[in-house]
Design a protein around this motif. Structure first.
Motif, short mmCIF file in Angstrom:
data_model
loop_
_atom_site.label_atom_id
_atom_site.label_comp_id
_atom_site.label_asym_id
_atom_site.label_seq_id
_atom_site.Cartn_x
_atom_site.Cartn_y
_atom_site.Cartn_z
N ARG A 97 0.69 -1.28 0.18
CA ARG A 97 0.09 0.32 -0.16
C ARG A 97 0.98 1.28 0.25
NH1 ARG A 97 -1.58 2.97 4.61
NH2 ARG A 97 -3.28 4.26 4.32
N ALA A 98 2.21 1.27 0.68
CA ALA A 98 2.53 2.07 0.87
C ALA A 98 3.62 2.65 -0.09
CB ALA A 98 3.64 2.23 2.40
N SER A 99 4.07 1.66 -1.09
CA SER A 99 4.57 1.52 -2.29
C SER A 99 3.55 2.22 -3.34
CB SER A 99 4.57 0.20 -2.90
OG SER A 99 5.96 -0.27 -1.93
N ALA A 154 -8.49 0.09 -0.66
CA ALA A 154 -7.74 1.19 0.31
C ALA A 154 -6.84 2.18 0.07
CB ALA A 154 -6.68 0.06 1.49
N THR A 155 -6.18 1.32 -1.13
CA THR A 155 -5.45 2.47 -1.78
C THR A 155 -5.82 3.66 -2.76
OG1 THR A 155 -3.61 0.78 -2.03
CG2 THR A 155 -3.03 2.96 -2.82
N ILE A 156 -6.38 2.66 -3.09
CA ILE A 156 -7.30 3.65 -4.70
C ILE A 156 -8.53 5.08 -3.72
CG2 ILE A 156 -9.68 4.32 -6.07
CD1 ILE A 156 -8.27 1.77 -7.63
N ASP A 197 -4.21 4.61 7.97
CA ASP A 197 -3.11 3.56 8.02
C ASP A 197 -4.60 2.72 9.29
OD1 ASP A 197 -1.44 5.08 6.57
OD2 ASP A 197 -0.14 5.85 8.45
N GLY A 198 -4.20 3.86 10.43
CA GLY A 198 -5.02 3.46 11.16
C GLY A 198 -6.09 2.39 10.87
N ALA A 199 -7.50 2.52 9.81
CA ALA A 199 -8.48 2.40 9.81
C ALA A 199 -7.10 0.33 9.24
CB ALA A 199 -9.07 3.46 9.15
#
Length: 215
Positions: A97-99, A154-156, A197-199
């Motif tokens: 996700r971070a990438s 989550a990323t989008i 991030d927490g979610a």
């Protein structure tokens, strides 16, 4: 020319596939998918367009290579034998996700490209980790696709959800006036919750609870 490494023809040009890909990633980060053209890429490299074709087939090949380059997974900082399969999966997917958040164009590009060696290696490692945790072979594809869909969604959402603090506050005030119609959303202050991030991690925990082999 495929994603696999091949011997490149000799050329007087200082170009290399690696340099082209790195520059393409910079251009995509700056201007998005529509900003990448072979002409712009050549200009950034100080080269002629035709020189690029000694190293890549076409723009589609550049997209494939750029996407795969930003999805490389190097693993946790310290590789140790561990029975903590959940921790390994969480690290793998948080890194994924971070990438993509560092390169927001990748999230919209990934679902419509050929899968390159880096993303295939991620999926292979994920498959091995889940199998080691006891996920049955019959359930493995569903498990992997469920996690894939969660990371992508989550990323989008994070990359495209552009609600400023003022905008969120205004929307929350509007919901307060409509609290009889939307009581739970208003009470939870959903649109003011920016703990992305927490979610993500907590939601991933819900999914992994469901994947954990039943005793």
């Amino acid at each position: 020319m495929s994603l696999q490494s091949v011997q490149e023809p000799r050329s007087e040009s200082p170009l290399s596939r690696e340099r082209i890909v790195a520059t393409a990633v910079e251009l995509l980060d700056a201007q998005g998918l529509d900003g990448l053209t072979m002409r712009r890429l050549a200009d950034r490299l100080g080269s002629g367009v035709m020189s690029l074709y000694w190293h890549v087939d076409n723009k589609e090949d550049v997209f494939d290579l750029a996407l795969d380059s930003v999805l490389e997974y190097r693993g946790p900082p310290q590789i140790v034998a561990s029975q903590d399969w959940r921790g390994e999966v969480v690290h793998m997917l948080e890194d994924w996700r971070a990438s993509m958040l560092r390169h927001p164009w990748s999230a919209s590009l990934l679902p419509r490209r050929a899968l390159g060696p880096n993303i295939l290696s991620r999926l292979e490692l994920l498959s091995k980790t889940l199998s080691r945790a006891g996920v049955a072979d019959a359930d493995l594809n569903v498990a992997i696709w469920s996690l894939w869909n969660y990371v992508m969604g989550a990323t989008i959402t994070r990359a495209n959800f552009d609600l400023s603090d003022d905008g969120g506050a205004a929307t929350q005030q509007r919901l307060a006036r409509l609290s009889e119609r939307y009581p739970r959303i208003e009470r939870s202050r959903l649109l003011l919750d920016n703990d992305w991030d927490g979610a993500f991690r907590k939601g991933l925990g819900f999914l992994l609870d469901g994947l954990a082999p039943r005793q």
